[in-house]
Design a protein around this motif. Structure first.
Motif: not given
Length: 223
Positions: A107-124
């Motif tokens: 996760a440290n090798n990711l850019a940061t962003a302000t999350a929006g309602a239409t953004d995605y999260l990865i889940i199992e």
């Protein structure tokens, strides 16, 4: 070439057949350049070996050139790297043998962003163990508490919009009761029993019957 696989002792081979047999053999040369110059009149499909690259070549009569026997593939090494903002770490390089490489989610090798309602999260998915994407709006819809507030005249203080929230009793956050006419039968006090710490509601009459306020352990707030 007139194919024949049943020569017997004493059979003669004419010059044409012998030359065809020679051209069917696989000869080894120091490199491709020597192979090309040594076989002056190759036939379509003839095969030669170049020692410097450890590669087989096939003569292609259509293009009148020697081409790699496996279609000209020229991969000589494999490298797996993890790019910036890929969310991965690891990788490896190999030029021979069995190639293995381990990649890890980072996760440290990711850019940061302000999350929006239409953004995605990865889940199992715990049902079948597969990895999927889910809209933040779908996750938020499972529970939409965005703040805990303490209303005016509630007798409470604290709350907030995020993190661990605390609520405390705050008598100053109550309406001024100095002008209220006490109804001893119905008005209530909030009282803590000093013996066991239990909090009760107690009528004003109950307090008066007990002899006023002298025997009350702790009065917290007017109700």
């Amino acid at each position: 070439m007139a194919y024949k696989d049943n020569y017997a002792t004493g059979d003669t081979i004419d010059a044409t057949t012998f030359n065809e047999l020679i051209k069917s053999a696989v000869f080894s040369f120091t490199n491709l350049s020597t192979l090309q110059s040594s076989i002056s009149a190759p036939i379509d499909g003839q095969i030669g070996f170049a020692q410097d690259t450890e590669s087989y070549y096939r003569y292609d009569a259509d293009s009148t050139s020697w081409v790699g026997l496996l279609g000209g593939a020229d991969i000589t090494a494999v490298t797996i790297t993890t790019g910036a903002n890929s969310g991965l770490s690891g990788g490896a390089t190999a030029t021979s043998g069995a190639f293995t490489s381990t990649l890890l989610i980072d996760a440290n090798n990711l850019a940061t962003a302000t999350a929006g309602a239409t953004d995605y999260l990865i889940i199992e998915d715990v049902t079948d163990g597969t990895t999927k994407k889910a809209l933040i709006s779908d996750i938020v819809s499972l529970g939409d508490i965005t703040a805990v507030n303490t209303a005016s005249n509630s007798g409470l203080a604290g709350g907030g919009t995020g993190g661990d929230l605390s609520i405390t009793i705050d008598p100053s956050n109550l309406a001024d009761g100095s002008g209220v006419t006490l109804d001893s039968s119905n008005d209530l006090f909030i009282m803590e029993d000093a013996t066991d710490g239990t909090v009760y509601k107690v009528s004003a009459q109950k307090i008066l019957d007990a002899g006023g306020f002298a025997d009350i352990g702790l009065i917290i707030a007017l109700g």
